[in-house]
Design a protein around this motif. Structure first.
Motif, short mmCIF file in Angstrom:
data_model
loop_
_atom_site.label_atom_id
_atom_site.label_comp_id
_atom_site.label_asym_id
_atom_site.label_seq_id
_atom_site.Cartn_x
_atom_site.Cartn_y
_atom_site.Cartn_z
N GLU B 41 -2.35 3.11 14.47
CA GLU B 41 -3.65 2.75 13.88
C GLU B 41 -3.50 2.17 12.49
O GLU B 41 -4.44 2.15 11.72
CB GLU B 41 -4.55 3.97 13.84
CG GLU B 41 -5.04 4.35 15.23
CD GLU B 41 -5.76 5.67 15.21
OE1 GLU B 41 -6.26 6.04 14.15
OE2 GLU B 41 -5.82 6.32 16.26
N GLU B 42 -2.32 1.73 12.19
CA GLU B 42 -2.09 1.09 10.90
C GLU B 42 -3.08 -0.07 10.75
O GLU B 42 -3.20 -0.91 11.64
CB GLU B 42 -0.66 0.57 10.89
CG GLU B 42 -0.23 0.05 9.56
CD GLU B 42 1.20 -0.43 9.60
OE1 GLU B 42 1.53 -1.30 8.81
OE2 GLU B 42 1.97 0.06 10.46
N PRO B 43 -3.78 -0.13 9.63
CA PRO B 43 -4.86 -1.11 9.52
C PRO B 43 -4.38 -2.54 9.68
O PRO B 43 -5.09 -3.38 10.20
CB PRO B 43 -5.40 -0.88 8.11
CG PRO B 43 -4.95 0.46 7.72
CD PRO B 43 -3.70 0.74 8.47
N ALA B 64 -3.78 -4.36 5.57
CA ALA B 64 -3.06 -3.17 5.12
C ALA B 64 -3.43 -2.84 3.69
O ALA B 64 -3.90 -3.69 2.94
CB ALA B 64 -1.56 -3.42 5.24
N GLY B 65 -3.20 -1.58 3.31
CA GLY B 65 -3.72 -1.04 2.07
C GLY B 65 -3.49 -1.88 0.84
O GLY B 65 -4.41 -2.13 0.07
N GLU B 66 -2.23 -2.35 0.66
CA GLU B 66 -1.94 -3.02 -0.60
C GLU B 66 -2.59 -4.38 -0.72
O GLU B 66 -2.59 -4.99 -1.77
CB GLU B 66 -0.44 -3.12 -0.83
CG GLU B 66 0.30 -3.90 0.22
CD GLU B 66 0.79 -3.01 1.33
OE1 GLU B 66 1.62 -3.45 2.11
OE2 GLU B 66 0.34 -1.86 1.44
N GLU B 109 2.00 -5.49 -8.09
CA GLU B 109 1.85 -4.16 -7.48
C GLU B 109 3.11 -3.81 -6.70
O GLU B 109 3.40 -4.43 -5.67
CB GLU B 109 0.64 -4.14 -6.55
CG GLU B 109 0.35 -2.72 -6.15
CD GLU B 109 -0.90 -2.61 -5.28
OE1 GLU B 109 -1.10 -1.55 -4.72
OE2 GLU B 109 -1.63 -3.60 -5.17
N PRO B 110 3.88 -2.85 -7.18
CA PRO B 110 5.07 -2.45 -6.43
C PRO B 110 4.69 -1.66 -5.18
O PRO B 110 3.77 -0.84 -5.21
CB PRO B 110 5.86 -1.59 -7.42
CG PRO B 110 4.86 -1.10 -8.38
CD PRO B 110 3.75 -2.08 -8.43
N ILE B 112 6.50 0.72 -2.34
CA ILE B 112 7.76 1.40 -2.05
C ILE B 112 7.61 2.20 -0.77
O ILE B 112 6.56 2.20 -0.13
CB ILE B 112 8.18 2.32 -3.22
CG1 ILE B 112 7.15 3.39 -3.47
CG2 ILE B 112 8.41 1.50 -4.47
CD1 ILE B 112 7.58 4.40 -4.48
#
Lengths: 220, 480
Positions: B41-43, B64-66, B109-110, B112
């Motif tokens: 379910e990863e966006p 995705a989030g970033e 924005e790193p 990791i």
């Protein structure tokens, strides 16, 4: 606190030194602290009388309620006698709830203790002063169901990454954090892996459908 | 297998694989679940059902989030580019989402986590002594420092800090200083490579190799030594170690001059490093930056000096600082630290105490006595003869310690050591069993990566590389 799993009501008479240490910690005594940390403790308890103090192996731990956490951290950062320039680290420990049986090894002679407790997540803030060269820990704990804490990002920018890590691994939500997302795990990951109730899952091996059980169920 | 399960459960909807080799995927993934494990379910990843293909196809989007907080590139006239994780100059698998305003970095924005291996979680299911073999793999450029921090923490919990023999502490110090030299050499070598100086890379890695040789001579391994153990070290030094280490110290003294001749006055090196990646003292405090980066901002904060461990207070060394707070200052601090490390190594070799290298407590000390046999390193013949033929108690002790390990009193401690990159701390929590309850590592690189938005704002992309290199992050330590 939930840190100490052993029950002082059942002292172990065979190993006095270890039992003494445990009881000392139970009572919150701090005879193991240096003079400098004792002075620091008196100063901080003077300003925040509700603090609970713990001394263990020469390390000072101050236990604070979540609603007073930010006040205490701000005081530590700004007070000239404390002056902790660094928020060195934030870490957390999960103590799951329910009926807990503390493992005790037959070789240690410690009794196995079963007791009921509520699930808690302890969050530690490690504060370091370069000016005064001291270091101590501020601890607060939250229930492990829907845990919420105020964010320290307004005080130290370093709290940004650390709180993201605690959120990622333990599910603690930090209110006021500007960018509270997972940091180590993928974005859509389910669950928080460092919690003790996180299922570990077995390992499939390529031999006749065999499975290696998860580490906590292995017999070796 | 799909065919066998169809036979057992009857035909299922979606079970299109009809036996044979095509459907024989081991692992028995249910047909109605797409491959990819838990994070389906990863966006950013949408599974698309495709009846023609046995494997679901994935479409990649920017959800995705970033990517969520990124500016509207058209409206603001900004460009967003993705640097890494597979990029030769990002020190492993660091990914940076750069927002560019023209050629300048407006935001960085790193991202990791690409090397997250769950070492902290793994430690919770292994006996205490096995922890060293795990932590040594975190910051892979300074493995012995990881081992030292972990072992000091376990010793503090056990309450045997003062019982560790002097010789063991001296061996730890000399190996750690060699490790620091090797790590700094790699830092300067990779910085050189990323800024275009291949000679610096060759020089740095050659010197690092010579240090690795001497570590191999002592521990048997070039990296990931697992040599420092709770209670002491695994084995005594070889007899001719002091001579070899002195030769190595002389060699390094010459070679560091050579590297400095190459770089310190080099106009390109100065041009690329001066004024790049500035972190002032207040910013360092705010961002939790330690190590050479903090010392380059003029703060003489070194754990070896201010909170000495393993007998560092006996040795005479300086804490080099710089006042430029930039990448060039960090380089100067590293060069000076290598010289100080050589100084410490010489002093340890002059005052190397005799005696045992493991605590006397037989409930903690690893029972084996190693010796070199015809088929390599193993238990000494005399020791095997003793436990197998003479002493039942010795055999029982050996068996219990090897299979179960020792138990550690309940409690929590924090032990910092000065790693090559900064304050490396170990929070170790025990609940009184033979395994750690929780180990949390405060890795300096983790916090240094957090400074990237601050130090790269306003720089060119080429300078971003110099700034990242000056922090010397090791992604194995960042992601753990």
């Amino acid at each position: 606190m939930s840190q100490t799993p052993l029950n002082p009501q059942q002292p172990n008479t065979e190993d006095v030194s270890r039992t003494e240490q445990i009881n000392l910690r139970e009572a919150g005594l701090d005879i193991q602290l240096s003079d400098r940390l004792r002075g620091l403790r008196d100063h901080l308890v003077g300003a925040f009388p509700e603090l609970e103090v713990l001394g263990f192996r020469g390390e000072l731990t101050l236990i604070v309620r979540p609603d007073r956490l930010i006040d205490l951290l701000r005081f530590c950062r700004d007070d000239p006698d404390v002056l902790t320039e660094f928020l060195s680290d934030e870490s957390a420990v999960h103590w799951p709830g329910g009926r807990v049986e503390e493992q005790a090894h037959e070789t240690t002679g410690w009794p196995t203790i079963t007791h009921e407790r509520e699930g808690r997540i302890e969050v530690d803030y490690l504060l370091t002063s370069v000016t005064h060269n001291h270091r101590f820990r501020v601890r607060t704990d939250v229930p492990d169901v829907d845990p919420v804490l105020p964010s320290a990002t307004a005080l130290w920018s370093s709290a940004d990454f650390m709180e993201r890590e605690v959120y990622d691994f333990f599910g603690v939500r930090f209110e006021g954090h500007p960018n509270l997302r997972r940091i180590e795990m993928p974005d859509g990951w389910e669950g928080h892996p460092q919690r003790k109730d996180y299922p570990l899952g077995g390992v499939q091996v390529q031999y006749k459908g065999a499975t290696v059980p998860p580490p906590d169920e292995r017999k070796y | 297998m799909a065919a066998r399960r169809m036979g057992e459960d009857g035909p299922r909807e979606g079970a299109v694989r009809e036996g044979g080799a095509a459907g024989a995927a081991w692992g028995d993934v249910p047909d109605d679940e797409p491959a990819g494990g838990r994070h389906v379910e990863e966006p950013g990843r949408v599974a698309v059902a495709d009846p023609g293909s046995p494997v679901p196809r994935h479409e990649y989007t920017v959800a995705a989030g970033e990517w969520q907080n990124l500016p509207d590139a058209v409206e603001d006239d900004l460009m967003v580019i993705n640097m890494g994780p597979q990029h030769p100059s990002t020190h492993g698998v660091l990914r940076m989402v750069l927002t560019l305003d023209g050629e300048q970095v407006a935001n960085n924005e790193p991202v990791i986590g690409y090397l997250h291996t769950g070492i902290e979680k793994n430690l919770e299911y292994r006996p205490w002594v096995l922890g060293t073999t795990f932590v040594t793999r975190m910051d892979y450029l300074s493995p012995l420092m990881n081992e030292l921090g972990y072992c000091l923490a376990v010793e503090k919990l056990l309450g045997i800090t003062d019982e560790v023999p002097e010789r063991a502490s001296a061996i730890r110090v000399v190996l750690n200083e060699f490790m620091r030299i090797s790590s700094h050499m790699v830092a300067m070598a990779t910085t050189g490579l990323e800024l275009g100086s291949t000679t610096a890379m060759i020089f740095g890695f050659r010197e690092r190799e010579s240090v690795t040789d001497i570590l191999e001579y002592v521990t048997g391994l070039r990296m990931n030594h697992a040599f420092i153990r709770p209670g002491g070290v695994a084995q005594d030094l070889p007899d001719d170690f002091p001579e070899r280490a002195r030769i190595e110290a002389d060699y390094l003294t010459d070679r560091i001059d050579e590297l400095e001749d190459l770089l310190t006055e080099n106009p390109i090196w100065i041009e690329r490093n001066k004024g790049v990646g500035i972190l002032t003292r207040e910013q360092c405090y705010d961002l939790g930056v330690t190590g050479p980066v903090l010392r380059a901002a003029g703060v003489p904060y070194d754990i070896r000096k201010v909170q000495p461990y393993s007998g560092y207070e006996q040795y005479d060394f300086d804490v080099p600082i710089a006042d430029t707070a930039d990448a060039y200052g960090r380089y100067l601090v590293r060069i000076a630290e290598v010289r100080e490390s050589v100084k410490i190594i010489r002093q340890v070799l002059d005052t190397l105490p005799g005696g045992p290298v493991m605590v006397a407590d037989k409930k903690i000390a690893w029972p084996a006595q190693l010796a070199l046999g015809p088929d390599g390193m193993g238990n000494a013949k005399s020791y095997v003869a003793k436990i197998m033929g003479q002493s039942m108690e010795a055999l029982i002790h050996h068996f219990k310690l090897v299979t179960e390990g020792f138990t550690v009193p309940p409690g929590q401690v924090y032990v910092p050591v000065e790693s090559a990159r900064g304050e490396l701390g170990y929070h170790v929590t025990s609940n009184g069993t033979n395994k750690p309850y929780r180990v949390k590592v405060r890795d300096p690189s983790f916090l240094h990566i957090g400074t990237l938005p601050t130090i790269t704002r306003g720089l060119m992309i080429a300078d971003v590389i110099a700034a990242v290199a000056s922090l010397d992050p090791v992604m194995g330590g960042v992601d753990r």
